[in-house]
Design a protein around this motif. Structure first.
Motif, PDB file in Angstrom:
ATOM      1  N   TYR A   1     -13.831  11.682   2.921  1.00  7.78           N
ATOM      2  CA  TYR A   1     -13.237  12.721   3.824  1.00  7.78           C
ATOM      3  C   TYR A   1     -11.795  12.746   3.582  1.00  7.78           C
ATOM      4  N   GLY A   2     -11.146  11.864   3.002  1.00  4.39           N
ATOM      5  CA  GLY A   2      -9.844  11.802   2.999  1.00  4.39           C
ATOM      6  C   GLY A   2      -9.277  10.480   3.824  1.00  4.39           C
ATOM      7  N   ALA A   3      -7.969  10.531   4.097  1.00  7.07           N
ATOM      8  CA  ALA A   3      -7.374   9.329   4.706  1.00  7.07           C
ATOM      9  C   ALA A   3      -7.777   9.456   6.310  1.00  7.07           C
TER      10      ALA A   3
ATOM     11  N   VAL B   1       2.238   4.618  27.143  1.00  5.92           N
ATOM     12  CA  VAL B   1       1.555   4.676  25.662  1.00  5.92           C
ATOM     13  C   VAL B   1       2.108   6.257  25.425  1.00  5.92           C
ATOM     14  N   LEU B   2       2.959   6.242  24.609  1.00  4.21           N
ATOM     15  CA  LEU B   2       3.399   7.667  24.230  1.00  4.21           C
ATOM     16  C   LEU B   2       2.567   8.520  23.321  1.00  4.21           C
ATOM     17  N   PHE B   3       1.991   7.819  22.158  1.00  2.00           N
ATOM     18  CA  PHE B   3       1.276   8.562  21.383  1.00  2.00           C
ATOM     19  C   PHE B   3      -0.125   7.614  21.187  1.00  2.00           C
ATOM     20  N   ALA B   4      -1.280   8.062  20.777  1.00  2.00           N
ATOM     21  CA  ALA B   4      -2.341   7.280  20.505  1.00  2.00           C
ATOM     22  C   ALA B   4      -3.590   8.141  19.940  1.00  2.00           C
ATOM     23  N   ASN B   5      -3.717   8.453  18.773  1.00  2.00           N
ATOM     24  CA  ASN B   5      -4.334   9.374  18.222  1.00  2.00           C
ATOM     25  C   ASN B   5      -5.280   9.066  16.814  1.00  2.00           C
ATOM     26  N   ILE B   6      -6.157   9.644  16.428  1.00  2.00           N
ATOM     27  CA  ILE B   6      -6.840   9.568  14.927  1.00  2.00           C
ATOM     28  C   ILE B   6      -6.875  10.937  14.411  1.00  2.00           C
ATOM     29  N   THR B   7      -6.719  10.833  13.083  1.00  2.00           N
ATOM     30  CA  THR B   7      -6.845  11.851  12.333  1.00  2.00           C
ATOM     31  C   THR B   7      -7.641  11.830  11.051  1.00  2.00           C
ATOM     32  N   LEU B   8      -8.390  12.608  10.556  1.00  2.00           N
ATOM     33  CA  LEU B   8      -9.235  12.706   9.575  1.00  2.00           C
ATOM     34  C   LEU B   8      -9.747  14.009   9.001  1.00  2.00           C
ATOM     35  N   GLY B   9      -9.621  14.351   7.875  1.00  2.00           N
ATOM     36  CA  GLY B   9      -9.754  15.672   7.300  1.00  2.00           C
ATOM     37  C   GLY B   9      -9.229  16.954   8.061  1.00  2.00           C
ATOM     38  N   GLY B  10      -7.997  16.639   8.314  1.00  2.00           N
ATOM     39  CA  GLY B  10      -7.283  17.584   9.090  1.00  2.00           C
ATOM     40  C   GLY B  10      -7.472  17.738  10.482  1.00  2.00           C
ATOM     41  N   PHE B  11      -8.266  16.886  10.986  1.00  2.00           N
ATOM     42  CA  PHE B  11      -8.473  16.914  12.557  1.00  2.00           C
ATOM     43  C   PHE B  11      -7.624  15.763  13.398  1.00  2.00           C
ATOM     44  N   LEU B  12      -7.253  16.062  14.328  1.00  2.00           N
ATOM     45  CA  LEU B  12      -6.574  14.794  15.089  1.00  2.00           C
ATOM     46  C   LEU B  12      -7.148  15.326  16.665  1.00  2.00           C
TER      47      LEU B  12
ATOM     48  N   CYS C   1       0.897  -1.078  -0.044  1.00  2.00           N
ATOM     49  CA  CYS C   1       0.040  -0.043   0.077  1.00  2.00           C
ATOM     50  C   CYS C   1       0.960   1.111   0.074  1.00  2.00           C
ATOM     51  N   ASP C   2       1.143   1.685  -1.053  1.00  2.00           N
ATOM     52  CA  ASP C   2       2.181   2.821  -1.318  1.00  2.00           C
ATOM     53  C   ASP C   2       1.519   4.253  -1.395  1.00  2.00           C
ATOM     54  N   ALA C   3       0.313   4.209  -1.295  1.00  2.00           N
ATOM     55  CA  ALA C   3      -0.500   5.700  -1.194  1.00  2.00           C
ATOM     56  C   ALA C   3      -0.125   6.468  -0.042  1.00  2.00           C
ATOM     57  N   TYR C   4       0.276   5.642   1.117  1.00  2.00           N
ATOM     58  CA  TYR C   4       0.441   6.501   2.453  1.00  2.00           C
ATOM     59  C   TYR C   4       1.917   6.520   2.679  1.00  2.00           C
ATOM     60  N   GLY C   5       2.815   6.252   1.607  1.00  2.00           N
ATOM     61  CA  GLY C   5       4.308   6.154   2.188  1.00  2.00           C
ATOM     62  C   GLY C   5       4.919   4.854   2.164  1.00  2.00           C
ATOM     63  N   ALA C   6       6.238   4.832   2.216  1.00  2.00           N
ATOM     64  CA  ALA C   6       6.834   3.556   2.331  1.00  2.00           C
ATOM     65  C   ALA C   6       6.471   2.777   3.564  1.00  2.00           C
TER      66      ALA C   6
END
Length: 372
Positions: A99-101, A121-132, A40-45
């Protein structure tokens, strides 16, 4: 004739029996087609499709071990050599939507130091349409960019502290696609557990103050904007600490000349007599000032600057200096050597001077890190 007829009948019966058995013989089923992992190369290596779904997954992480001699954060450190080992596992997912990725980012950390093990747990987040939404570094630190490519780049803190910069938050980031970006964030005022909120402090100038986060309901706020064109970039960000009711503003300029890059960043505290989350510092025994009941923050302002030089494809040199209105000077330099891909050997030397109390400290680190 009778015997001949019996023989013919027996042969016919045997033939029919054999044919019936042949019809009932076990036939091996056709093997199921193999389902190979799809790239799945749409989001990077590094991303691949989770089998049976349209969700892409990326797995990464690192293993690090390092020895530290003395402590750049405080003078008269009692431990001569401190050995620290860390492991991190990164899990990222991405799915295309109308709405994007739709993405998630998770980082799990394990530390071992002085016989003590800890998990986080250092990071745990969700992003969609510019929102995190979720846990990530404060936008006051991450949006304009961290300080130099130095191990201990925050001896003079440039973001929420002193314990960490990872905060629960709701953030919107705007990218115009022409070099202009902007960010607006509300951040959890208590999720980084700053202990100075629960204590009273006396400045060296005799002023006293005390705050408490009991029954605190208002979040902190961060907003910023920036523009990048060619080799130059500039960003401005401000943070408001809802508990102290003060804040700070930072401005940063970056220049990238290819083999050499440099940055200059300055910060202003809305009230230099108070220690707020965004103009933070460290409150430790033996630090500036010497007494633990006194503050060790920016004062009215702080400034950071540094540069990096790519000597060749395996060796990079970095330097950083910082100074505050409270008369703290910090400097560090290192070499980043990659003998093979994704394996780092990094020696660093650091110096800190607390001029107001005539204290200073030298420190050094030797780091080994394997990323994957």
């Amino acid at each position: 004739m009778i015997i001949k007829g019996l023989l013919l009948a027996s042969a016919a019966a045997l033939s029919a029996f054999s044919a019936a058995n042949a019809a009932d013989a076990i036939v091996a089923a056709e093997p199921e087609p193999l389902q190979y992992v799809r790239i799945c190369d749409a989001y990077g290596a590094g991303y691949f499709y989770i089998p049976g779904s349209e969700t892409c997954l990326k797995i990464g992480g690192m293993v690090r071990t390092e020895g530290e001699w003395k402590d750049a954060y405080q003078p008269d450190h009692k431990i001569g050599t401190l050995w620290h080992t860390r492991a991190e596992l990164n899990l990222d997912t991405a799915t295309d939507t109308e709405y994007g990725a739709l993405k998630t980012n998770m980082v799990f950390r394990w530390d071992s130091q002085e016989g003590t093990n800890s998990t986080k747990v250092l990071f745990a987040n969700i992003t969609l349409g510019g929102f995190l939404v979720g846990k990530a570094d404060s936008q006051f630190s991450s949006y304009p960019g961290y300080a130099g490519d130095i191990i201990q780049d925050d001896v003079i803190s440039y973001g929420p502290g002193p314990t960490n910069t990872e905060l629960n938050q709701l953030t919107y980031t705007y990218d115009a696609g022409n070099g202009f970006t902007a960010v607006a964030s509300i951040e959890d005022s208590g999720s980084n557990g700053d202990t100075y909120y629960d204590s009273g402090f006396t400045q060296s100038n005799g002023r006293s103050w005390q705050v408490s986060k009991n029954d605190q309901y208002a979040p902190d706020a961060v907003a910023g904007f920036g523009y990048k064109a060619g080799m130059w970039g500039i960003k401005v960000v401000g943070g408001y600490d809802s508990i102290v009711e003060e804040g700070a503003i930072k401005a940063r300029v970056d220049a990238d000349f290819g083999t050499f890059s440099a940055f200059l960043m300055g910060g202003w505290n809305t009230d230099g007599d108070k220690l707020n989350k965004y103009a933070s510092g460290y409150v430790t025994d033996g630090a500036c000032p010497v007494n633990k009941e006194e503050l060790c923050g920016w004062g009215d302002w702080a400034v950071w600057g540094g540069g990096a030089a790519n000597i060749n494809d395996k060796l990079k040199a970095n330097v950083q200096v910082a100074y505050t209105d409270s008369k703290i000077f910090a400097a560090a330099a290192n070499l980043k050597y990659f003998p093979v891909k994704n394996f780092l050997i990094e020696p660093e030397v650091e110096y800190t001077n607390w001029d107001s109390t005539n204290n200073h400290a030298w420190a050094g680190i030797l780091r080994f890190q394997r990323t994957f």
